[in-house]
Design a protein around this motif. Structure first.
Motif, mmCIF file in Angstrom:
data_model
loop_
_atom_site.group_PDB
_atom_site.id
_atom_site.type_symbol
_atom_site.label_atom_id
_atom_site.label_comp_id
_atom_site.label_asym_id
_atom_site.label_seq_id
_atom_site.Cartn_x
_atom_site.Cartn_y
_atom_site.Cartn_z
ATOM 1 N N SER A 35 0.836 -1.202 0.000
ATOM 2 C CA SER A 35 0.000 0.000 0.000
ATOM 3 C C SER A 35 0.868 1.249 0.000
ATOM 4 O O SER A 35 0.560 2.227 -0.693
ATOM 5 C CB SER A 35 -0.923 0.010 1.226
ATOM 6 N N ILE A 75 -4.104 -4.017 -4.134
ATOM 7 C CA ILE A 75 -4.322 -2.833 -3.315
ATOM 8 C C ILE A 75 -5.085 -1.812 -4.144
ATOM 9 O O ILE A 75 -4.763 -1.612 -5.326
ATOM 10 C CB ILE A 75 -2.980 -2.198 -2.881
ATOM 11 N N GLY A 90 -6.699 -3.618 1.015
ATOM 12 C CA GLY A 90 -5.683 -4.553 0.572
ATOM 13 C C GLY A 90 -6.167 -5.981 0.698
ATOM 14 O O GLY A 90 -6.862 -6.326 1.661
#
Length: 118
Positions: A35, A75, A90
């Motif tokens: 992320s 993500i 995610g």
């Protein structure tokens, strides 16, 4: 992102000796690191920034992750980044099977500049 899970990982020594399982906290951390790469891709000079966890919601573990598995991370931003705060969803898959999912919030922070040493 991709993570090949091998028996060489040091955490498998104690988690668990007869039944090796990747700790959920490390799966969540891997999602967070992927992320961070996605989020820092939105700033012009990503090497000067870091992302820090603010919140994790709805973390769910759907399948054990064991040596020999390959984790694939997906993500996505859930909303536009505002005031340096990113909200992402995610997911970690083994093949087509969802292994873990979570919604995370992170702050994008400019790194302190190191002063030059003389």
């Amino acid at each position: 992102g991709i993570k090949n899970v091998t028996m060489n990982e040091p955490f498998f020594v104690g988690h668990f000796p007869e039944e090796p399982v990747m700790p959920g906290v490390l799966i969540v951390e891997a999602i967070a690191q992927c992320s961070g790469i996605l989020v820092l891709g939105t700033v012009p000079d990503p090497e000067n920034y870091s992302t820090y966890f603010m919140k994790i919601d709805g973390a769910k573990f759907k399948r054990k992750v064991v040596p020999g598995d390959t984790l694939q991370f997906e993500i996505q931003l859930l909303e536009p980044i505002r005031r340096g705060v990113a909200v992402v969803e995610g997911k970690a898959f083994v093949g087509e099977t969802l292994a873990c999912e979570a919604v995370m919030m992170a702050q994008i922070v400019k790194n302190k500049q190191k002063t030059e040493q003389k």
